[in-house]
Design an enzyme around this catalytic site. Sequence first.
Site, PDB file in Angstrom:
ATOM      1  N   ARG A  91      -2.591  -9.768  -5.087  1.00 38.03           N
ATOM      2  CA  ARG A  91      -3.001  -8.531  -5.517  1.00 38.03           C
ATOM      3  C   ARG A  91      -1.508  -7.715  -5.617  1.00 38.03           C
ATOM      4  O   ARG A  91      -0.917  -7.765  -4.662  1.00 38.03           O
ATOM      5  CB  ARG A  91      -3.971  -7.983  -4.404  1.00 38.03           C
ATOM      6  CG  ARG A  91      -4.105  -6.345  -4.715  1.00 38.03           C
ATOM      7  CD  ARG A  91      -5.202  -5.801  -3.712  1.00 38.03           C
ATOM      8  NE  ARG A  91      -4.833  -4.176  -4.067  1.00 38.03           N
ATOM      9  CZ  ARG A  91      -4.348  -3.193  -3.129  1.00 38.03           C
ATOM     10  NH1 ARG A  91      -4.154  -3.527  -2.004  1.00 38.03           N
ATOM     11  NH2 ARG A  91      -4.544  -1.998  -3.674  1.00 38.03           N
TER      12      ARG A  91
ATOM     13  N   HIS B  52      -0.864   2.717  -7.795  1.00 36.34           N
ATOM     14  CA  HIS B  52      -0.495   2.466  -6.156  1.00 36.34           C
ATOM     15  C   HIS B  52       0.675   3.555  -6.058  1.00 36.34           C
ATOM     16  O   HIS B  52       1.782   3.050  -5.770  1.00 36.34           O
ATOM     17  CB  HIS B  52       0.031   1.065  -5.895  1.00 36.34           C
ATOM     18  CG  HIS B  52      -0.081   0.633  -4.346  1.00 36.34           C
ATOM     19  ND1 HIS B  52      -0.755  -0.363  -4.043  1.00 36.34           N
ATOM     20  CD2 HIS B  52       0.449   1.381  -3.419  1.00 36.34           C
ATOM     21  CE1 HIS B  52      -0.684  -0.352  -2.454  1.00 36.34           C
ATOM     22  NE2 HIS B  52       0.101   0.688  -2.343  1.00 36.34           N
TER      23      HIS B  52
ATOM     24  N   GLU C  63      -6.140   3.634  -2.307  1.00 37.43           N
ATOM     25  CA  GLU C  63      -6.099   4.581  -1.203  1.00 37.43           C
ATOM     26  C   GLU C  63      -5.857   5.882  -1.603  1.00 37.43           C
ATOM     27  O   GLU C  63      -4.800   6.822  -1.420  1.00 37.43           O
ATOM     28  CB  GLU C  63      -5.043   4.208  -0.171  1.00 37.43           C
ATOM     29  CG  GLU C  63      -4.983   2.902   0.397  1.00 37.43           C
ATOM     30  CD  GLU C  63      -3.908   2.547   1.561  1.00 37.43           C
ATOM     31  OE1 GLU C  63      -3.198   3.688   1.946  1.00 37.43           O
ATOM     32  OE2 GLU C  63      -4.550   1.739   2.501  1.00 37.43           O
TER      33      GLU C  63
ATOM     34  N   ASN D 297      -9.026  -1.336   2.672  1.00 33.87           N
ATOM     35  CA  ASN D 297      -7.666  -1.475   3.355  1.00 33.87           C
ATOM     36  C   ASN D 297      -7.876  -0.818   4.718  1.00 33.87           C
ATOM     37  O   ASN D 297      -8.236   0.370   4.734  1.00 33.87           O
ATOM     38  CB  ASN D 297      -6.513  -0.465   2.579  1.00 33.87           C
ATOM     39  CG  ASN D 297      -6.095  -1.088   1.306  1.00 33.87           C
ATOM     40  OD1 ASN D 297      -6.625  -2.216   0.686  1.00 33.87           O
ATOM     41  ND2 ASN D 297      -5.111  -0.314   0.472  1.00 33.87           N
TER      42      ASN D 297
ATOM     43  N   TYR E 291      -6.091  -1.045   8.833  1.00 31.11           N
ATOM     44  CA  TYR E 291      -4.893  -1.606   9.845  1.00 31.11           C
ATOM     45  C   TYR E 291      -5.111  -1.506  11.174  1.00 31.11           C
ATOM     46  O   TYR E 291      -4.641  -2.147  11.808  1.00 31.11           O
ATOM     47  CB  TYR E 291      -3.628  -0.926   9.304  1.00 31.11           C
ATOM     48  CG  TYR E 291      -2.973  -1.439   8.083  1.00 31.11           C
ATOM     49  CD1 TYR E 291      -2.454  -2.204   8.014  1.00 31.11           C
ATOM     50  CD2 TYR E 291      -3.579  -0.546   6.837  1.00 31.11           C
ATOM     51  CE1 TYR E 291      -1.678  -2.573   6.920  1.00 31.11           C
ATOM     52  CE2 TYR E 291      -3.028  -1.089   5.642  1.00 31.11           C
ATOM     53  CZ  TYR E 291      -1.966  -2.177   5.784  1.00 31.11           C
ATOM     54  OH  TYR E 291      -1.457  -2.533   4.435  1.00 31.11           O
TER      55      TYR E 291
ATOM     56  N   GLU F 254      -6.296  -5.019   1.817  1.00 30.58           N
ATOM     57  CA  GLU F 254      -5.120  -4.984   2.613  1.00 30.58           C
ATOM     58  C   GLU F 254      -5.336  -4.859   4.033  1.00 30.58           C
ATOM     59  O   GLU F 254      -6.406  -4.383   4.599  1.00 30.58           O
ATOM     60  CB  GLU F 254      -4.363  -3.540   2.413  1.00 30.58           C
ATOM     61  CG  GLU F 254      -3.415  -3.615   1.291  1.00 30.58           C
ATOM     62  CD  GLU F 254      -2.581  -2.299   1.066  1.00 30.58           C
ATOM     63  OE1 GLU F 254      -2.351  -1.743   2.029  1.00 30.58           O
ATOM     64  OE2 GLU F 254      -2.383  -1.897  -0.189  1.00 30.58           O
TER      65      GLU F 254
HETATM   66  C1  GAL Z   1      -0.977   1.046   2.784  1.00 29.90           C
HETATM   67  C2  GAL Z   1      -0.440   1.087   1.471  1.00 29.90           C
HETATM   68  C3  GAL Z   1       0.713   0.078   1.244  1.00 29.90           C
HETATM   69  C4  GAL Z   1       1.473  -0.340   2.567  1.00 29.90           C
HETATM   70  C5  GAL Z   1       0.849  -0.238   3.864  1.00 29.90           C
HETATM   71  C6  GAL Z   1       1.615  -0.408   5.026  1.00 29.90           C
HETATM   72  O1  GAL Z   1      -1.390   2.446   3.177  1.00 29.90           O
HETATM   73  O2  GAL Z   1      -1.114   0.996   0.542  1.00 29.90           O
HETATM   74  O3  GAL Z   1       1.499   0.318   0.222  1.00 29.90           O
HETATM   75  O4  GAL Z   1       2.630   0.744   2.795  1.00 29.90           O
HETATM   76  O5  GAL Z   1      -0.070   0.638   3.926  1.00 29.90           O
HETATM   77  O6  GAL Z   1       1.896   0.854   5.518  1.00 29.90           O
END
Ligand code: GAL
Length: 519
Positions: A111, A157, A204, A345, A347, A418
Amino acid sequence: MEQFNLLFNRKPDASFLRMLFPNGILPLSSLPFGAGFTQDLTDSYKRYATAAPQIEGAWDKDGKGPSTWDTLAHTSGRVIDASTADDATRSYDLFKEDVKLMKSYGVNAYRFSLSWSRIIPLGGKDDPVNEAGISFYSSLIDELIANDITPFVTLFHWDVPQALEDRYKSMLDQEKYTPDFVRYANVCFERFGDRVKHWITYNEPGVYALAGYAGGAHAPNRSSDRSKYAEGDTSKEPWIVGHTQLVSHAHAYHLYKRDFAPKQNGTIGITLSGNWSAPWDAEDPKDRAAAQRALEFEIAWFADPVHGSGDYPASMRKQLGDRLPTFTAEEKKLVNGSSDFYGMNTYTAFFVRDKVPEGEPIPPEDHKGNLAWSDENKEGVSRGLESDTEWLRSSPWGFANLLRWIWDRYHKPIYVTENGTTMKGEHVTAPPSEHVLNDTHRIDFYRSYVGELAKAVKDGGIDIRSYFGWTLLDNWEWAKGYTDRFGVTWVDFESEEKTRYPKRSAAFNREYFKHLIAQ
Ligand code: GAL
């Protein structure tokens, strides 16, 4: 259609285990194989994601116009290590090396994003197309396909052509911006759509709107905070920018469906950011309501209009009133259902409760839903192990909950687009030691998150069709410059060649997925 398919009766072989733990660094009991089984996930798209401004470099080469991120990087005081992305990882020049690297990592999908101002330097609907930009992306796409790597292409992006910012403040003017974005999308579908079958319009939109127009740290550096930023209105602009993205996304979606999909047979959707929010005190109904509100402000802001009710969540309308735009009947029809999949996405996870006590006024600059965050809940349970990034902790439990929440609320096939982490101690000068390359924290992260993903498919019956780790290479992490290393490849930013050193997580993921996914 491709979907993870689980079989639960294979033992990890000895060479695999030796490869993972050559020094016995991780205990075997930490493998998610339980009593000697693993899962096969068939036909999924896997690994890795990147973004043009973070890796390409060549910021003004071969006719590329400047983007708002180029402007930010060249403004003093905006990037914490005072770096620019002028060269980044030089992937514009070194893309063949990147593809080779991916091949060696066992990747079957990649991607990446296109730089709008490389393709249309001035950005506008009547502005000329830069053939050198087209030919760069064409070569990259061809190289991927020749190596059996499926391209997943993101149109936007975060790098708006600076010319559009200068002309009419880009997304603050929905009427002028929308045709410019749609024409850009049209050029991309026309020129790459014979080979690209997976399109993502926006990456995002929520982070883009909040970081650029509320907090102000991201391009185009707008915020009410006059001690740092000359212009902006945190109380209004993020919501306008969110609305513009939704409507322009929907126009691009319908353009593709009408004019391109019948011949090109591709899919198209939008990728949303979102982390799990849990109540600080699970017994307190107020904290439970705060956690739900957090999810609605962060995720349902975009997901409800696109995948759900067709309107902004009631909790947002209640707090923001008229500052939140209203969909016209026509816009509502256009936006609702305008994504073939749920692009996700994610985390980390947070514990939340109310910030301003009930009954007291919430400041108009509040853009997160009146929340206070904690790293531990009332019982002292931590949200997860620390990374090298303040907000990011390993919270696979949150990932599991979030997959369930999204699936239950929207019932759309999920593409994880992501997911990844930084790790403490990776900031060293080249050559990186064995210790640095042995990124056990990242290995643990991937193992636990992908383990949860596999469980969600097998036990939860959730339809998940891709998993993209963030990211292929350590790269230019926006306003954090080169200080946050998210890659499975360590990059020597000091060297002319931006020398790449595979971290052990790259090999771990290759072998782990080989076992999880039937090839
Ligand atoms: C996401 C973003 C990415 C990268 C990632 C890590 O929000 O789409 O480009 O920066 O966070 O912080």
